[in-house]
Structure formats: structure tokens, C-alpha cells
Scaffold this active site. Structure first.
Site, short mmCIF file in Angstrom:
data_model
loop_
_atom_site.label_atom_id
_atom_site.label_comp_id
_atom_site.label_asym_id
_atom_site.label_seq_id
_atom_site.Cartn_x
_atom_site.Cartn_y
_atom_site.Cartn_z
N LYS A 56 -11.10 -3.89 -4.90
CA LYS A 56 -11.60 -2.62 -5.45
C LYS A 56 -10.49 -1.63 -5.68
O LYS A 56 -10.53 -0.81 -6.57
CB LYS A 56 -12.57 -1.97 -4.45
CG LYS A 56 -14.00 -2.28 -4.66
CD LYS A 56 -14.85 -1.49 -3.70
CE LYS A 56 -14.30 -1.46 -2.31
NZ LYS A 56 -14.70 -2.53 -1.44
N LYS A 88 0.81 -1.22 0.00
CA LYS A 88 0.00 0.00 0.00
C LYS A 88 0.85 1.27 0.00
O LYS A 88 0.37 2.33 -0.39
CB LYS A 88 -0.96 0.01 1.21
CG LYS A 88 -2.07 -1.01 1.08
CD LYS A 88 -3.14 -0.80 2.13
CE LYS A 88 -4.24 -1.84 2.00
NZ LYS A 88 -5.29 -1.72 3.02
N LYS A 125 -4.89 -10.44 -6.56
CA LYS A 125 -6.07 -10.61 -5.70
C LYS A 125 -7.21 -9.71 -6.20
O LYS A 125 -6.96 -8.58 -6.64
CB LYS A 125 -5.63 -10.20 -4.29
CG LYS A 125 -6.66 -10.28 -3.23
CD LYS A 125 -6.11 -9.72 -1.92
CE LYS A 125 -6.11 -8.19 -1.92
NZ LYS A 125 -5.97 -7.58 -0.60
P1 TYM Z 1 -10.40 -5.71 4.22
O1 TYM Z 1 -11.42 -4.69 4.55
O2 TYM Z 1 -9.38 -5.40 3.18
O3 TYM Z 1 -11.09 -7.05 3.78
C1 TYM Z 1 -12.12 -7.64 4.55
C2 TYM Z 1 -12.02 -9.15 4.47
O4 TYM Z 1 -12.14 -9.61 3.13
C3 TYM Z 1 -11.07 -10.49 2.82
N1 TYM Z 1 -10.73 -10.35 1.40
C4 TYM Z 1 -10.65 -11.37 0.54
N2 TYM Z 1 -10.86 -12.67 0.70
C5 TYM Z 1 -10.72 -13.45 -0.40
N3 TYM Z 1 -10.37 -12.99 -1.62
C6 TYM Z 1 -10.16 -11.68 -1.83
N4 TYM Z 1 -9.82 -11.22 -3.02
C7 TYM Z 1 -10.29 -10.80 -0.71
N5 TYM Z 1 -10.17 -9.45 -0.54
C8 TYM Z 1 -10.42 -9.20 0.75
C9 TYM Z 1 -9.95 -10.02 3.72
O5 TYM Z 1 -8.97 -11.01 3.91
C10 TYM Z 1 -10.70 -9.68 5.00
O6 TYM Z 1 -10.92 -10.85 5.78
N6 TYM Z 1 -7.19 -5.23 7.98
C11 TYM Z 1 -8.47 -5.79 7.60
C12 TYM Z 1 -9.64 -5.29 8.44
C13 TYM Z 1 -9.50 -5.51 9.92
C14 TYM Z 1 -9.61 -6.76 10.58
C15 TYM Z 1 -9.46 -6.45 11.98
C16 TYM Z 1 -9.83 -8.07 10.17
C17 TYM Z 1 -9.28 -4.56 10.85
N7 TYM Z 1 -9.25 -5.09 12.10
C18 TYM Z 1 -9.50 -7.44 12.92
C19 TYM Z 1 -9.87 -9.06 11.13
C20 TYM Z 1 -9.72 -8.75 12.50
C21 TYM Z 1 -8.75 -5.39 6.18
O7 TYM Z 1 -8.29 -4.40 5.70
O8 TYM Z 1 -9.66 -6.18 5.55
#
Ligand code: TYM
Length: 349
Positions: free
Chosen positions: A217, A133, A214
Site C-alpha cells: 500500500k 523506509k 513488492k
Molecule cells: P507488515 O505489517 O508490513 O506486513 C504484515 C505481513 O504481511 C507480509 N507481507 C507480504 N507478504 C507477501 N507479499 C507481499 N507483498 C507482502 N507485503 C507484506 C509481511 O511479510 C508480514 O508478514 N514488522 C512487521 C510487523 C511485525 C511483526 C512483529 C511480524 C511487528 N512485530 C513480530 C512478525 C512478528 C511488518 O511491518 O509487517
């Protein structure tokens, strides 16, 4: 439910009799950065929904994390409510799960700061998401760097045992484990050390236009992802344009990464296993398969979209659910923070 847990003594996080009978706690979060994608749905949301009866669940719209990249006030607020509505529409049930906005529970920020003192600079520098990022950006915020510490705070504040996430969050959950263990060693047993819950299938849904990336968006390429709010024609168009591999057989084999991805999506959404699907499309070429896959996706998102529309017509209902969720989360978080402050020796005592 959070409020139903046995908490509040200095032995909170250690195995005590109630721990052996209580349901395991799940915590997970999602950033309010626009409508979730099919990747978010298959890698996370869907698992949260189907596992709801099995666990004691806490789900969070992580608006503080969204501040790690430039945000705009109105968009942030709207995205928070829209994501909450999408999660509810996808099946998160406030009667069975706590759902809240991260910034409504101030303890997340407080614990994040305290945990930065048991986190190494080098550990954060090694995080691949930070590297990805921040690459090529001039305006990298300190928040982007500290981001995984806030995520660790989110998780261990609630004594979560399991963190259901996609594969891209594995490294963050591993860091969370290291931070919790280090804190426990330094200050005495305080936090449960959580485990990632990453499924064998669907944990890494790939971009439709490039199966080596991956689905996300943030690619900025609308053809690369399906959003849960895409209409039927958009989904059909995106599926038609989805890249396929050379040849024409619908097979999930290593040299056909695009087909592996599309078959995974088909299989997860229909519950059919991949060999059954391969057999159905044997000799029929990619076109027929992609046409049907588009309809499978449309059939999944259509009812979710109908419920999103109902919530959109009643934003007060979403706000009330989030407010109630925050009250229940805060109840647990504030007791945990009282213990943490005492363990560290903060304040006048
Ligand atoms: P975020 O908001 O990017 O994504 C949310 C969840 O979606 C999953 N994900 C995917 N799974 C499969 N294929 C994909 N292409 C794909 N894109 C996204 C992510 O793995 C995630 O589970 N840092 C985290 C948010 C967060 C969090 C937490 C998660 C903040 N605090 C505590 C778990 C526990 C994030 O940015 O996810």
C-alpha cells in the site's frame, strides 16, 4: 492459548518435559496502516488462519510500530480496530488464537528498551527495511531505526518458536534470533530462539503494475495493489490493467515475472497447481486469464468483506475480543518480564 502454557519458573524457556509435549508457539504481527493487501493476505494472514489448529497462536496488531512513521490519532485508533476486524473476518478465531493490540500490553515497550542494550547500532543500520523506509526522508524518527528491536521483543516475550511472515520480514526475524541468543549468552537461558516460517509460495507477492516491486500500500499507487476491501469492479479494473510480459502465453517462466506473480496468486487462491492453470489457458491469451483471475480474487474477498461489515456494525465486539486477548497475552508477558528483570538485576529485587 497463552494462559494454558506452563510458565513462570526460572526454567521457563529451557527445554523441560512440558516443552516436548506442548504445541509450538506461533507469534506474528501486522501494522495497522489501512486495509491489508492481497500480499499481506497471501504472505501472512492466510497461513496464520490455516495453521491455527496446528499451533498455539498469538497474533498482534502492532500499533506501536505504526508510530515509526507520522500518525494521526483518529486514524491510528480506527486502523487498529479495522485491522483486527479484517483479521477476524479472514478467519482468525479468538477461541483458538490470542489476538490483541500491542500497546495494550506494556511489556512490549519495556522489553524493547532492555533489548536495545544487546543490539548493535551497526546491526540496525544494515536493516534493508530501515534503508528503504528512510531513503529520501528528512524526518526519520529514532523509532524507525529501533523498529526491529521492538519486533524482536514482540516475538521473544512469548517464547515463540515460529514466526510466520512474508519474505520481507526475514531479516528482522534473523536479527531477533541474534538478539535472543546474545541475551541468553549474557544473562543465562531466558528466551526461545525463534525460526522464521516463510512459505515457498506467496511470501513475496509483487506489485500489479511492476513485478520487480513488492505489492505494498505504501507505494501510493492504488493500481499496484489489491486491498481486501476493494469492491468487485475495482478488482476487475486493477486486474485488467495489471502489466503482463511480452508474448501471449500464460506461462510461469523466469522471463515472465508478471505472469509468475499472477499465476502464483491464482494457484494459491484456488489450490490448483500452476501447470494445471497454464494448460487451461494455453492458446487463450492473457485477457481470458486475467478476467478469470479477477473473479477468483473477488470470490476470495467477498465473504471476508461481508464479515468485515458485520464487525464494522459492532465495534464493541472487536474491542472486547482485543481486550480479552490483551489479558491473556499480558498474563504470559508479565511473567516473562519478571524473569528478565531478575536475570538482568534490575530494580531493588
Ligand atoms: P507488515 O505489517 O508490513 O506486513 C504484515 C505481513 O504481511 C507480509 N507481507 C507480504 N507478504 C507477501 N507479499 C507481499 N507483498 C507482502 N507485503 C507484506 C509481511 O511479510 C508480514 O508478514 N514488522 C512487521 C510487523 C511485525 C511483526 C512483529 C511480524 C511487528 N512485530 C513480530 C512478525 C512478528 C511488518 O511491518 O509487517
Amino acid at each position: 492459548m497463552v494462559a494454558g502454557r506452563v510458565e513462570g519458573t526460572s526454567a521457563t524457556a529451557v527445554a523441560e518435559p512440558s516443552e516436548t509435549v506442548r504445541r509450538q508457539r506461533v507469534f506474528s504481527g501486522m501494522q495497522p496502516s489501512g486495509t491489508p493487501t492481497l500480499g499481506n493476505y497471501l504472505g501472512a494472514i492466510r497461513n496464520w488462519v490455516v495453521q491455527q489448529d496446528q499451533y498455539d497462536n498469538v497474533f498482534c496488531v502492532v500499533d506501536l510500530h505504526a508510530l515509526s512513521l507520522p500518525t494521526d490519532r483518529d486514524t491510528l485508533r480506527a486502523n487498529t480496530l479495522n485491522l483486527a476486524a479484517a483479521l477476524l473476518a479472514a478467519g482468525i478465531d479468538p477461541a483458538r488464537s490470542v489476538l490483541f493490540a500491542q500497546s495494550d500490553v506494556r511489556e512490549h515497550s519495556e522489553l524493547c528498551w532492555l533489548l536495545t542494550s544487546v543490539t548493535q547500532f551497526g546491526e540496525l543500520r544494515r536493516m534493508t527495511q530501515f534503508k528503504d523506509k528512510s531513503a529520501g526522508r528528512e524526518d526519520v524518527s529514532a523509532a524507525l531505526f529501533v523498529y526491529p528491536v521492538l519486533q524482536a521483543a514482540d516475538i521473544i516475550l512469548y517464547d515463540a518458536d515460529l514466526v510466520p511472515v512474508g519474505d520481507d520480514q526475514r531479516q528482522h526475524v534473523e536479527l531477533t534470533r541474534d538478539i535472543a541468543e546474545r541475551f541468553n549468552r549474557r544473562y543465562g537461558q531466558t528466551f526461545v530462539v525463534p525460526k522464521p516460517d516463510i512459505k515457498a509460495e506467496g511470501a513475496r507477492i509483487m506489485a500489479l503494475d511492476d513485478p520487480s516491486q513488492k505489492m505494498s500500500k505504501s507505494s501510493g499507487r492504488p493500481m499496484s495493489y489489491i486491498a481486501l476491501t476493494d469492491d468487485a469492479d475495482t478488482i476487475r479494473r486493477k486486474m485488467k490493467r495489471a502489466v503482463t510480459d511480452s508474448g501471449s502465453e500464460v506461462r510461469a517462466v523466469p522471463d515472465k515475472p508478471a505472469l509468475v506473480n499472477l499465476l502464483t496468486i491464482y494457484s494459491l487462491l484456488t489450490g490448483e497447481d500452476v501447470p494445471t492453470i497454464e494448460e487451461r489457458y494455453a492458446g487463450r491469451g492473457y485477457g481470458a486469464f486475467k478476467t478469470d483471475l479477477a473473479e477468483v480474487v473477488v470470490a476470495t474477498v467477498t465473504p471476508i468483506q461481508a464479515r468485515i461489515a458485520e464487525y464494522a456494525a459492532d465495534p464493541g465486539a472487536v474491542q472486547a475480543i482485543l481486550a480479552d486477548g490483551a489479558d491473556r497475552a499480558r498474563d504470559q508477558a508479565s511473567r516473562k518480564m519478571a524473569l528478565v528483570r531478575d536475570r538482568i538485576g534490575l530494580g531493588a529485587g
